[in-house]
Every structure is written in C-alpha cells, then in structure tokens.
Motif scaffolding. Structure first.
Motif, short mmCIF file in Angstrom:
data_model
loop_
_atom_site.label_atom_id
_atom_site.label_comp_id
_atom_site.label_asym_id
_atom_site.label_seq_id
_atom_site.Cartn_x
_atom_site.Cartn_y
_atom_site.Cartn_z
N LYS A 1 -8.99 -16.44 -5.61
CA LYS A 1 -9.32 -15.55 -4.50
C LYS A 1 -8.21 -14.54 -4.22
O LYS A 1 -8.24 -13.82 -3.24
N LYS A 2 -7.21 -14.56 -5.08
CA LYS A 2 -6.11 -13.59 -5.03
C LYS A 2 -5.28 -13.66 -3.75
O LYS A 2 -4.91 -12.64 -3.16
N TYR A 3 -5.00 -14.86 -3.29
CA TYR A 3 -4.08 -15.02 -2.16
C TYR A 3 -2.65 -14.84 -2.66
O TYR A 3 -2.32 -15.27 -3.76
N LYS A 4 -1.82 -14.22 -1.84
CA LYS A 4 -0.41 -14.05 -2.20
C LYS A 4 0.32 -15.35 -1.95
O LYS A 4 0.08 -16.00 -0.94
N PHE A 5 1.24 -15.70 -2.84
CA PHE A 5 2.11 -16.84 -2.54
C PHE A 5 3.53 -16.51 -2.93
O PHE A 5 3.79 -15.57 -3.66
N LEU A 6 4.45 -17.31 -2.43
CA LEU A 6 5.86 -17.04 -2.69
C LEU A 6 6.22 -17.56 -4.07
O LEU A 6 5.85 -18.67 -4.43
N GLN A 7 7.00 -16.76 -4.80
CA GLN A 7 7.36 -17.14 -6.17
C GLN A 7 8.14 -18.43 -6.23
O GLN A 7 7.97 -19.23 -7.12
N LEU B 1 0.83 -1.22 0.00
CA LEU B 1 0.00 0.00 0.00
C LEU B 1 0.86 1.26 0.00
O LEU B 1 0.65 2.17 -0.79
N VAL B 2 1.84 1.28 0.88
CA VAL B 2 2.61 2.51 1.08
C VAL B 2 3.60 2.74 -0.06
O VAL B 2 3.78 3.86 -0.52
N LEU B 3 4.22 1.67 -0.52
CA LEU B 3 5.23 1.85 -1.57
C LEU B 3 4.59 1.93 -2.95
O LEU B 3 5.27 2.14 -3.95
N LYS B 4 3.30 1.70 -3.01
CA LYS B 4 2.50 1.84 -4.23
C LYS B 4 3.06 0.99 -5.37
O LYS B 4 3.06 1.38 -6.52
N GLU B 5 3.60 -0.15 -5.03
CA GLU B 5 4.19 -1.03 -6.02
C GLU B 5 4.05 -2.44 -5.51
O GLU B 5 4.03 -2.65 -4.31
N LYS B 6 4.00 -3.39 -6.43
CA LYS B 6 3.95 -4.77 -5.96
C LYS B 6 5.34 -5.16 -5.49
O LYS B 6 6.28 -5.17 -6.27
N ILE B 7 5.46 -5.40 -4.20
CA ILE B 7 6.78 -5.82 -3.71
C ILE B 7 6.75 -7.34 -3.58
O ILE B 7 5.70 -7.93 -3.42
N TYR B 8 7.94 -7.95 -3.66
CA TYR B 8 7.98 -9.41 -3.57
C TYR B 8 8.78 -9.83 -2.35
O TYR B 8 9.86 -9.32 -2.11
N GLN B 9 8.19 -10.74 -1.59
CA GLN B 9 8.87 -11.23 -0.40
C GLN B 9 10.12 -12.01 -0.82
O GLN B 9 10.05 -12.87 -1.69
N ARG B 10 11.26 -11.72 -0.19
CA ARG B 10 12.49 -12.42 -0.53
C ARG B 10 13.05 -13.20 0.64
O ARG B 10 14.14 -13.72 0.57
N GLY B 11 12.33 -13.23 1.72
CA GLY B 11 12.79 -14.01 2.86
C GLY B 11 12.18 -13.45 4.13
O GLY B 11 11.74 -12.30 4.15
#
Ligand code: SER
Length: 874
Positions: free
Chosen positions: A638-644, A575-585
């Motif tokens: 359902k648009k759940y986030k998952f790790l790449q 939300l704050v960074l206004k970009e899709k961020i990706y979890q890396r760990g």
C-alpha cells in the motif's frame, strides 16, 4: 575480449534464462526492513521469505546478479580487502535459485555445464575440485557418479568446534534464517595438480568460485534448526572472481572493470604506476562500495549503516593520504564507477552529483580532523624530551579529535618515536569501563530496570482509565510501596500514557488513588512495559492498588497536533523538493516539532512558503486521520512510508492522512487535520552534510508567532512613520543614507586628524636624540585619537607623545612611546610620575599608558620634571 566483466554477467544470466529461469533485478544494498542484516550480503537475501515459505512467488526458478556488501556480521571481508587479491567489501554475486523446484542433481549439473562447456566458460575440468558437507553423501555421490569427478577431488568438510551444523560447508545467512549444507567449487590456479587437504587454505592456489547451497532449514536460534517443508537451492558466484579466472589474471583487481577504475585513480591523482598497490586496491574497492551505498540512500553517519559507510570512506582517504595525495580526490572517482558499471546498474543513473557532493563534504570534514590532529601531533613530537609519545596523547587524539590511532602510529614510526601500546590498550580499556559505568550511574533510576511485564497502551482512545499497579521501582530497585516525596517508576497493567518513542515525547499527568497522588513527569518504554517516571506528591501507593491514571490532556492534544503536522511536513517536502527525501530524525513536544531529513541542495524561502501553503491547505480541508493495522507486507504494497533504520514488528500500524500522507507510526495523532489549526515553519537550516532541519509550530503557537511578528513590524512602521508598501523602500533608504554618512564621516575624520596633527607637529621639541610632544588635543574620540597618535609616531620615528583632553572637568592623559626606545623609557613609568604628583589614577603598558587627573596646573608644574627624567634615561 570475450570475457569482459559485463559479458560474464550477461552470459551467466542468459545461461539460466535458457534453462527456464526468470531474470530478477538486484535488490537494494539495504535489506528489507524486517531483516536482521545490516546490508545485503548474498543473492538469496531478497528471497528469504520465499525460502522460509512465508511468501509465494510467481517463479520457481530465478537468476540474479545481486549487489552485495560484506563489512560486518557473519560474512565480513572488510579487513581482508586490499591485502587479499580476491575479497571485496562491495561485489556482485551471480546466483541461480530454485524455490521447491529442482534440487541437488540439477543444481550441480547446471553449475558444471556452465563452467566447463566450451560454449560457455570453458574452464579445464582438471583444474576444478569441490568440497561437500561431510554428512551430505547424496551430494558426494552426484559429484562422483553423475559428474564423474575423481574421488580425490571431492573433499568432505567436517564440523567446526564439534558443533553439528557449524561447518564451512553448512551455509547460513546470518545468526538466524534460511540455511543448509553446501558444496563449493574451487579452481586450482597452479600447475601443481596434486591436492592436499590443507592446501585448500592456500587462497592463492585454490580460489573458491561457486557456492551451491541446499536450503533445508530455518535457524531460529544458535542451536535450533527447523526443517523446511520445501527444499530450495541458493547458489552464489562472485562476478569479479570468476571474471579474474576467465581473464586468466591472478587478482580481481586486474580484471577489465577494476583495471579501468584503477587507471582513473592513477590519472586523477597523477600517481606513478609503481605506487603502493594495496592502497590503490583499497581505494578502488572502497569507492565502488561508497558509490553504491550512497546510491541506495545511506549517508555517512556515526551509527548503524551510515557508520559503516563513514568507516569505508575514511579508510580510503587514509590510504590516499598514505599515497601522498594532498588534494581532495575521492569524490572524483564516482564518475568512473558509474561509467564502468553503465547499463547494468540503472539505479545509479542521475545520482552522480548527489553521490559526489556527499563524498566531497565527508572528505572535507575528515581533512579538517586530520589537519587538526597532524598539527597537534607534530607539536607534541617537537616538544618530546625523549623518544616516546605518551599513550594518553595518542588516546586524546583518537577520542577527542577523531584522529586515527593507526595514523598516529604511522607518523611516530616515521619520526622513530615509540608508543607504549600496552599502556594505550589499558587506557582504552579503562575508558570503555568508565563510560559504561557512567552510563549506568546517570541512568540508574531510569534505564537499569529490567521488566518482564507487559503494559497495554490505551492512550489512542482514552485519556483517563482505571488500572492496576504491577510494579514499583524506587532508586532502580523493585519495591512494594512508593512513599511521599520519593521518586520512582510505576508500571501499570494498562495505561493512557504514551511512552516516549518515534520522536514523540512521553506524556505527563497523574496516577492517583484517593488522596495519594503520583505526579508523572515522563514516560518511557522498557521492552513491553510502559514506565511512568515521577514523584509521589502526597500519600503512598502500593503494589496491586487499583488507581486512576490520567494524562495531561491539554498537553497531549498539542503534542498530537504536532505529530500529525510532522507527517504532513514529510509528504509536503517530497512534493516541493521534487525528490525522495529521507527522514533522519524527529522530535515532537507540545510546543513545536523538529524534522531532520536528507537533502543536498539549499532550500529557499519560496519553497518554505510552498510547504507551508500545502500543509495549511490540508489543514483547511479538515481530512480524517485514520489508523489501520496489517502486516508489513501489506503496508509495503500500500506504499506506506517507513523509516530505513527502524526494526518493525510483523504487524504494523498504518497511519493515513486523507490521500496526502501514509506512514507507519505508533504515535498519537489528531482526529482530523483541522485540529492542527495552523502550521508555520520557524526555522530551516543545514545541520550536517546533506541533512536539513526544519522546526515548526502549530495552532495557537503559530498564531502567536505571526502576531508577534506583526507587532514588531507595526513598531518598525511607527518608528519610521511608514506604511506597508513603503516600509522596505524606507529601510533601504535609511541604510543607504547611513552608509553615505559613514563615508562622509570618514572623510571628515581624516581632515580633522590631519588638521590637528599639523597643529601638534608644530609643538614637537627635541630632547637629546628623540622627539617630545606634549599638548592638549581637540580630538576626544578614542578611535581617532589612536589613529592620530600612530601617525604622529611614524612622523617622529623616535620619541614620547603626551596628549590630554578635558573630560567633565577632569583631564585624560595618553602617553605613547615609539617602539625603538621602550627599552629605555616606558609609558607606564611616565604615567606613574604624573599620577604621583597630580594625585591622579591610571596605568598601562610599556608602549601606551593612560591616567586621569583633576587639576591641569599640577601637570604643568611637573612637566619640567618629566622632561628632565626623559633626558636622564635616553
Ligand atoms: N548464499 C550463498 C553464499 O552467499 C550462496 O549464494 O555464498
């Protein structure tokens, strides 16, 4: 030009659209999360589940231009790139697909029509020939009877290694998955129309342009194929290859789109056209691949997909190096790639800056490695006694510095230096063996056990349960008992202990029966079993004992609060960074949480506060945290986030925090967000190119942190006798005041030195050709004294200075000699004389030495001795 790359792509799509195919956009280079593939390697990947009958689709005929990458696994063209004119890492595959709709006859007719019809590709029929799978008589007959291809141009391809279904004409996606016989269309580029079977191997003469696969099986193991209930068609034609044929050029690298890119490489690097074509081709291929991989959100890394990307980038950079390119250049080519692909690759839009930044950082980093390696290597070469470089050094450069072996070889070649390659291979082999062994010994208690048992995790609901001891391991060996003081691993049939995974640490607690207590330090997962690692504190435990397993509940509650807070953080960042961020760990324990993610800009304090505010707002709302199980498809819908990078089971656990966060997760969580209490970020930093790390604390830890900070501020306020509103102004004032004082002090010091110097100059005498100064000085500050002595030395140019000052009833002497006479007189020798006659102590070097004495009169007594000593030696 009629057959530009863009036109060929469009004509292909249009031809099949006119034949009732739906145009479907290319999928990402990252295959769906349940695929076994590292990267999308064929047009059919996105339809895998449809071919296998696991999923229904709205269309039975589709057509795509799919971006593909072939750098590993079953279809790996990496090492051919640059040396072959028709292979790429990244390329576009044109394909038409039928899902249980048309089959062999129609698929072949479509292909033939598109290739030969004068309205379409208009290729001369007599330059086309085909291969068919040797057992597929039906396909053979279609080519012969319907298409009326002469029999000599229909080549049957047999099995490889005597294995049924292992043939160049039996296509399979990977080790498992949809597969079937195929027929391939080749183009004869030579004037020699006679065909000999072995000629097909001549990749310059016969270019394979289209592969038509009849998907009939699902390969579930190497030699186990299950027939599918519906038969489908999967075809694939490399866009760059067919374009090279239509543009009548003999290399993919000469088609319009590559030509433009290659021109940019020449221009940006001011290279001569005669430069090494292979290196230019490799750079052109690899910048396309790198742009698209990063465009699909993969970052350079040391493992998995990121590692392949890093390998591609570094190979291109080494070829740049080979071409003599000195400045960083690779990132500058991104704009050309994006411009050339234009409209056809919408996903690259707005990504240019990001891709450039990533490549630039990677290049800078690699250049540092290279220059460190170069320096070391050239130094070694310089010091060589014979013309052989020790293989150990080659290995050191590669293993410790990261300097590529190829490059060491190249440089040695230039200097005519020999490397003993077989010795090098031995070193590499021994090193691999050793690190393997090391891994085994280090982890021998923990990781070498192989357990077939399955433990049921009950810890989402229970903190204490009764359970049955299934297995005991002591020192890596299975035992029936674990005795007092022994360390080992216990496997239970069911357990409330969470095994370390998904960033969350393992639980701790106790397993006990009557007076016997096993203390659990940590818990890890071993395939389907959960292993409790710990020590038998009192008594002993036997196999099949019915025990009580009890976790440290207090600790677990803190861990799960941090885990839920991590999910909140993941959403708040987006939300704050206004970009899709990706979890890396991530790392979560009872004290804090750590979250690594990809983001390419700096993060400022307002953004940090904003993230904290959003999360604390969710905590105050005290919303429900709930779990639900379902298929991976449902989770995606359902648009759940998952790790790449993660491989998920077909049934997944969906974790939802109100409407704010949806993630796939198997970790343990708070019941409601209110349990978290308070959230506070304690640090934010960049840890690698494009990767940030946030560390945060929750609950009482957050409160204590804030209180500590408050206490510190209070102390500062008391010390400065200030209130809140004035504190900063006061601190600034003090800093300002100090800096003014410093300036004044500098001026005063200068004056002090000048005055003292002027006094001392008057006392300088001459001994033969040199000057001699001996005096007490008022300056006792060592720094000032040094400055003054240096100035005096410049003044006398050649001579000896002995200065002393009183310090707590003693006298400190400093002896200094100008450089030009140190071969005759040395400061340390003068100090030795002073020491000897005054009972002092000290020492020093040739130019400067010091000593401390008790009685100044002793010094005066020996002064004549010193001057005469000087005059003797000068
Ligand atoms: N899947 C086949 C290939 O990649 C045809 O599309 O060659």
């Amino acid at each position: 030009m009629k057959y530009t790359t863009n036109n060929v792509r469009n004509m292909f799509l249009k031809f099949f659209e006119q034949n009732k195919h739906k145009i479907i956009p290319s999928s990402s280079l990252i295959p769906s999360d349940h695929s076994n593939l590292l990267f999308t390697n064929a047009g059919m990947n996105q339809f895998e589940d449809i071919f296998l009958g696991n999923k229904k689709f709205n269309y039975s005929r589709v057509v795509t231009a799919q971006r593909c990458l072939r750098t590993g696994g079953k279809h790996n063209d990496f090492h051919q790139v640059g040396y072959s004119t028709h292979h790429h890492t990244f390329f576009e595959m044109l394909g038409n697909f039928s899902f249980g709709d048309y089959f062999k006859k129609e698929a072949i007719a479509y292909a033939w029509n598109l290739l030969t019809n004068e309205k379409w590709f208009n290729l001369p029929k007599d330059q086309l020939l085909v291969t068919v799978y040797q057992d597929d008589q039906e396909t053979y007959n279609i080519w012969k009877n319907i298409i009326q291809l002469p029999e000599c141009k229909i080549i049957k391809i047999g099995h490889k290694n005597n294995n049924v279904y292992e043939s160049d004409n039996f296509w399979q996606m990977g080790e498992t998955g949809p597969c079937g016989p195929c027929t391939e269309i080749f183009f004869n580029t030579s004037n020699d129309k006679k065909l000999y079977l072995h000629d097909l191997k001549d990749k310059n003469k016969y270019i394979e342009i289209w592969n038509i696969v009849f998907i009939q099986f699902n390969r579930i193991k190497h030699n186990k194929l299950i027939p599918l209930s519906t038969f489908s068609v999967d075809t694939g034609m490399g866009l760059e290859r067919i374009t090279s044929i239509l543009q009548k050029v003999n290399s993919n690298y000469k088609i319009d789109s590559f030509h433009d890119l290659i021109q940019s490489i020449y221009q940006i690097n001011k290279l001569n056209i005669s430069n090494n074509n292979q290196s230019i081709n490799i750079i052109a291929d690899h910048i396309r691949a790198s742009t698209f991989i990063i465009g699909d959100n993969i970052l350079p890394d040391n493992e998995y997909r990121g590692y392949i990307l890093r390998k591609i980038i570094r190979r291109a950079l080494l070829h740049g190096n080979k071409l003599g390119i000195k400045k960083i250049f690779f990132y500058k080519l991104v704009s050309s790639v994006i411009r050339i692909f234009g409209e056809s690759q919408k996903q690259l839009e707005n990504q240019q800056k990001k891709i450039e930044n990533i490549l630039k950082e990677e290049e800078l980093q690699f250049n540092q490695t290279l220059s460190k390696g170069f320096k070391l290597l050239l130094n070694e070469i310089k010091n060589l006694k014979n013309k052989e470089l020790d293989a150990n050094i080659v290995f050191y450069l590669h293993d410790t510095i990261g300097f590529p072996i190829d490059l060491t070889q190249d440089i040695c070649h230039e200097y005519h230096i020999h490397i003993n390659i077989s010795k090098l291979q031995n070193i590499i082999f021994e090193h691999k063996k050793k690190s393997q062994k090391k891994k085994i010994t280090i982890n021998n208690i923990i990781n070498t056990i192989h357990i077939n048992e399955k433990s049921i995790f009950k810890g989402y609901k229970y903190h204490i349960i009764t359970s049955n001891i299934k297995k005991i391991f002591v020192h890596g060996k299975e035992q029936s008992t674990i005795n007092e003081n022994e360390e080992g691993i216990i496997i239970l049939d069911q357990t409330p202990f969470y095994g370390e995974s998904g960033g969350q640490i393992g639980d701790s607690g106790t397993i006990f029966i009557k007076q016997s207590i096993f203390e659990v330090y940590n818990v890890k997962n071993y395939a389907q079993a959960i292993g409790h690692i710990g020590k038998m504190h009192t008594g002993k435990i036997k196999i099949h004992d019915i025990v009580t397993a009890k976790i440290n509940k207090k600790k677990r509650l803190l861990i799960q609060n941090n885990h839920s807070a991590t999910h909140l953080l993941n959403s708040a960042l987006n939300l704050v960074l206004k970009e899709k961020i990706y979890q890396r760990g991530s790392f979560i324990n009872e004290k804090y949480l750590r979250f690594d993610f990809s983001y390419f800009k700096p993060i400022n304090i307002d953004q940090i506060f904003n993230i904290e505010n959003i999360i604390n707002h969710q905590i105050q709302k005290n919303v429900n945290i709930c779990e639900q199980y379902g298929s991976i498809h449902e989770a995606k819908l359902k648009k759940y986030k998952f790790l790449q990078h993660k491989h998920y089971n077909s049934i997944v656990r969906m974790l939802k925090i109100g409407k704010f966060s949806k993630e796939l997760c198997s970790g343990t969580h708070s019941k409601r967000t209110g349990d978290i209490g308070l959230f506070k970020i304690i640090s934010e930093k960049k840890i690698a190119s494009g990767i940030h790390r946030i560390e945060a604390i929750t609950g009482k830890y957050a409160l204590h942190k804030i209180q500590d900070q408050e206490k510190n501020i209070l102390e500062i306020k008391n010390t400065l006798q200030s209130n809140d509103s004035e504190l900063l102004i006061k601190i600034k004032k003090i800093i300002n005041y100090c800096s003014n004082l410093k300036k004044e002090n500098q001026i005063l010091n200068k004056e002090i030195i000048l005055n003292e110097k002027n006094q001392l100059i008057k006392k300088i005498i001459k001994i033969k050709k040199i000057y001699f100064l001996n005096s007490e000085t008022k300056i006792k500050n060592r720094k000032l004294l040094k400055i003054m002595i240096d100035q005096l030395k410049i003044k006398i140019n050649s001579g000896v200075i002995i200065l002393f000052y009183q310090y707590k009833k003693k006298y400190i002497f400093i002896v200094s000699i100008t450089n030009n006479i140190t071969h005759k007189i040395q400061a340390k020798n003068i100090v030795e004389i002073i020491k000897k006659y005054t009972n002092g102590s000290g020492g020093g070097k040739i130019q400067t030495a010091e000593c401390i004495i008790n009685n100044i009169h002793d010094f005066y007594k020996i002064l004549p001795h010193i001057t005469s000593w000087i005059s003797t030696y000068i």
